[in-house]
Write a protein that holds these residues in place. Structure first.
Motif, PDB file in Angstrom:
ATOM      1  N   ALA A  80      -6.363  -9.008   5.293  1.00 40.60           N
ATOM      2  CA  ALA A  80      -7.560  -9.439   4.995  1.00 40.60           C
ATOM      3  C   ALA A  80      -8.773  -8.121   4.815  1.00 40.60           C
ATOM      4  CB  ALA A  80      -7.985 -10.429   5.862  1.00 40.60           C
ATOM      5  N   ALA A  81      -9.906  -8.150   4.490  1.00 39.81           N
ATOM      6  CA  ALA A  81     -10.739  -7.165   4.654  1.00 39.81           C
ATOM      7  C   ALA A  81     -11.041  -6.474   6.113  1.00 39.81           C
ATOM      8  CB  ALA A  81     -12.137  -7.561   4.144  1.00 39.81           C
ATOM      9  N   GLY A  82     -11.024  -5.270   6.249  1.00 36.36           N
ATOM     10  CA  GLY A  82     -11.015  -4.477   7.389  1.00 36.36           C
ATOM     11  C   GLY A  82      -9.539  -4.285   8.073  1.00 36.36           C
ATOM     12  N   ASP A  83      -8.649  -4.996   7.600  1.00 33.47           N
ATOM     13  CA  ASP A  83      -7.320  -4.601   8.261  1.00 33.47           C
ATOM     14  C   ASP A  83      -6.769  -3.344   7.949  1.00 33.47           C
ATOM     15  OD1 ASP A  83      -7.132  -7.339   8.710  1.00 33.47           O
ATOM     16  OD2 ASP A  83      -5.353  -7.843   7.588  1.00 33.47           O
ATOM     17  N   ARG A  84      -6.201  -2.700   8.918  1.00 33.58           N
ATOM     18  CA  ARG A  84      -5.693  -1.169   9.007  1.00 33.58           C
ATOM     19  C   ARG A  84      -4.131  -1.519   8.374  1.00 33.58           C
ATOM     20  NH1 ARG A  84      -5.870   3.554   7.444  1.00 33.58           N
ATOM     21  NH2 ARG A  84      -5.103   5.272   8.790  1.00 33.58           N
ATOM     22  N   LEU A  85      -3.678  -0.875   7.471  1.00 31.05           N
ATOM     23  CA  LEU A  85      -2.314  -1.059   6.995  1.00 31.05           C
ATOM     24  C   LEU A  85      -1.724   0.389   7.152  1.00 31.05           C
ATOM     25  CD1 LEU A  85      -2.803  -3.413   3.953  1.00 31.05           C
ATOM     26  CD2 LEU A  85      -2.225  -4.273   6.429  1.00 31.05           C
ATOM     27  N   GLU A  86      -0.281   0.367   7.376  1.00 29.30           N
ATOM     28  CA  GLU A  86       0.400   1.414   7.368  1.00 29.30           C
ATOM     29  C   GLU A  86       1.138   1.600   6.030  1.00 29.30           C
ATOM     30  OE1 GLU A  86       0.614   3.690   9.815  1.00 29.30           O
ATOM     31  OE2 GLU A  86      -0.874   2.666  10.931  1.00 29.30           O
ATOM     32  N   THR A  87       1.752   2.825   5.585  1.00 27.91           N
ATOM     33  CA  THR A  87       2.648   3.144   4.427  1.00 27.91           C
ATOM     34  C   THR A  87       3.674   2.006   4.300  1.00 27.91           C
ATOM     35  OG1 THR A  87       1.870   5.547   4.518  1.00 27.91           O
ATOM     36  CG2 THR A  87       3.704   4.575   3.240  1.00 27.91           C
ATOM     37  N   GLY A  88       3.446   1.289   3.244  1.00 27.23           N
ATOM     38  CA  GLY A  88       4.409   0.147   2.666  1.00 27.23           C
ATOM     39  C   GLY A  88       4.299  -1.376   3.410  1.00 27.23           C
ATOM     40  N   ALA A  89       3.142  -1.199   3.903  1.00 25.67           N
ATOM     41  CA  ALA A  89       2.804  -2.681   4.271  1.00 25.67           C
ATOM     42  C   ALA A  89       2.452  -3.607   3.110  1.00 25.67           C
ATOM     43  CB  ALA A  89       1.534  -2.520   5.251  1.00 25.67           C
ATOM     44  N   ILE A  90       2.829  -4.846   3.222  1.00 22.76           N
ATOM     45  CA  ILE A  90       2.462  -5.731   1.978  1.00 22.76           C
ATOM     46  C   ILE A  90       1.125  -6.270   1.974  1.00 22.76           C
ATOM     47  CG2 ILE A  90       3.136  -8.074   1.121  1.00 22.76           C
ATOM     48  CD1 ILE A  90       6.049  -7.428   2.342  1.00 22.76           C
ATOM     49  N   LEU A  91       0.545  -6.402   1.067  1.00 20.82           N
ATOM     50  CA  LEU A  91      -0.821  -6.853   0.554  1.00 20.82           C
ATOM     51  C   LEU A  91      -0.847  -8.217   0.271  1.00 20.82           C
ATOM     52  CD1 LEU A  91      -2.900  -4.009  -1.236  1.00 20.82           C
ATOM     53  CD2 LEU A  91      -3.710  -5.113   0.968  1.00 20.82           C
ATOM     54  N   VAL A 117       0.846  -1.261   0.062  1.00 21.75           N
ATOM     55  CA  VAL A 117      -0.009   0.243  -0.180  1.00 21.75           C
ATOM     56  C   VAL A 117       0.911   1.316  -0.012  1.00 21.75           C
ATOM     57  CG1 VAL A 117      -1.948  -1.124   1.246  1.00 21.75           C
ATOM     58  CG2 VAL A 117      -0.314  -0.167   2.609  1.00 21.75           C
ATOM     59  N   LYS A 118       0.323   2.246  -0.687  1.00 17.00           N
ATOM     60  CA  LYS A 118       1.206   3.600  -0.795  1.00 17.00           C
ATOM     61  C   LYS A 118       1.067   4.511   0.393  1.00 17.00           C
ATOM     62  CE  LYS A 118       1.666   3.077  -5.572  1.00 17.00           C
ATOM     63  NZ  LYS A 118       1.114   2.588  -6.917  1.00 17.00           N
ATOM     64  N   MET A 119       0.020   4.260   1.041  1.00 13.24           N
ATOM     65  CA  MET A 119      -0.262   5.208   2.250  1.00 13.24           C
ATOM     66  C   MET A 119      -1.374   4.460   3.226  1.00 13.24           C
ATOM     67  SD  MET A 119      -3.316   7.508   0.601  1.00 13.24           S
ATOM     68  CE  MET A 119      -2.272   8.515  -0.317  1.00 13.24           C
ATOM     69  N   PRO A 120      -1.386   4.851   4.438  1.00 15.43           N
ATOM     70  CA  PRO A 120      -2.045   4.026   5.404  1.00 15.43           C
ATOM     71  C   PRO A 120      -3.446   4.313   4.737  1.00 15.43           C
ATOM     72  CG  PRO A 120      -1.069   5.970   6.437  1.00 15.43           C
ATOM     73  CD  PRO A 120      -0.720   6.203   4.783  1.00 15.43           C
ATOM     74  N   SER A 121      -3.791   2.734   4.896  1.00 17.80           N
ATOM     75  CA  SER A 121      -4.955   2.427   4.279  1.00 17.80           C
ATOM     76  C   SER A 121      -5.811   1.135   5.045  1.00 17.80           C
ATOM     77  CB  SER A 121      -5.037   1.685   2.888  1.00 17.80           C
ATOM     78  OG  SER A 121      -4.199   2.624   2.188  1.00 17.80           O
ATOM     79  N   VAL A 151      -8.878  -0.820  -1.468  1.00 16.87           N
ATOM     80  CA  VAL A 151      -8.402   0.031  -0.052  1.00 16.87           C
ATOM     81  C   VAL A 151      -8.900   1.315  -0.064  1.00 16.87           C
ATOM     82  CG1 VAL A 151      -6.147  -1.500   0.318  1.00 16.87           C
ATOM     83  CG2 VAL A 151      -6.116   0.787  -1.012  1.00 16.87           C
ATOM     84  N   GLU A 152      -9.060   1.572   1.175  1.00 19.31           N
ATOM     85  CA  GLU A 152      -9.694   2.963   1.210  1.00 19.31           C
ATOM     86  C   GLU A 152      -8.632   3.931   2.125  1.00 19.31           C
ATOM     87  OE1 GLU A 152     -12.982   5.028   3.873  1.00 19.31           O
ATOM     88  OE2 GLU A 152     -13.814   3.192   2.771  1.00 19.31           O
ATOM     89  N   ALA A 153      -8.347   5.001   1.660  1.00 15.48           N
ATOM     90  CA  ALA A 153      -7.398   5.920   2.437  1.00 15.48           C
ATOM     91  C   ALA A 153      -7.795   7.265   2.154  1.00 15.48           C
ATOM     92  CB  ALA A 153      -6.062   6.078   1.527  1.00 15.48           C
ATOM     93  N   MET A 154      -8.143   8.083   3.275  1.00 19.72           N
ATOM     94  CA  MET A 154      -8.779   9.255   3.226  1.00 19.72           C
ATOM     95  C   MET A 154      -9.921   9.565   2.735  1.00 19.72           C
ATOM     96  SD  MET A 154      -5.044  11.258   2.430  1.00 19.72           S
ATOM     97  CE  MET A 154      -5.734  12.685   1.790  1.00 19.72           C
ATOM     98  N   GLU A 155     -10.707   8.313   3.228  1.00 23.13           N
ATOM     99  CA  GLU A 155     -12.183   8.359   2.540  1.00 23.13           C
ATOM    100  C   GLU A 155     -12.438   8.160   1.075  1.00 23.13           C
ATOM    101  OE1 GLU A 155     -14.919  11.336   4.582  1.00 23.13           O
ATOM    102  OE2 GLU A 155     -13.720  11.016   6.329  1.00 23.13           O
TER     103      GLU A 155
END
Length: 70
Positions: A55-66, A6-10, A32-36
């Protein structure tokens, strides 16, 4: 092997492929959803989904692997 990150917190809305699925460059892998705003995460190359790290519902930080594509 390539990690799709992911490119940003999502927040993951949905994962559109399963481990073992063949994917083509540009295919939607996840939403993914970032900034609505919902964004599609596209395959950077042809290959096979080797692992899915979110998985659906997970909150990921910038650079996290999907997922990983080989």
């Amino acid at each position: 092997m390539m990690d799709v990150k992911v490119k940003m917190p999502s927040t993951v809305i949905s994962i559109e492929v399963a481990v073992g699925d063949k994917v083509t460059k540009g295919q939607n892998l996840a939403v993914v959803e970032a900034m609505e705003v919902k964004n599609n995460t596209l395959a950077p190359q042809d290959g096979e989904a080797k692992s899915i790290a979110a998985a659906a519902g997970d909150r990921l930080e910038t650079g996290a692997i999907l997922m990983t594509i080989e």
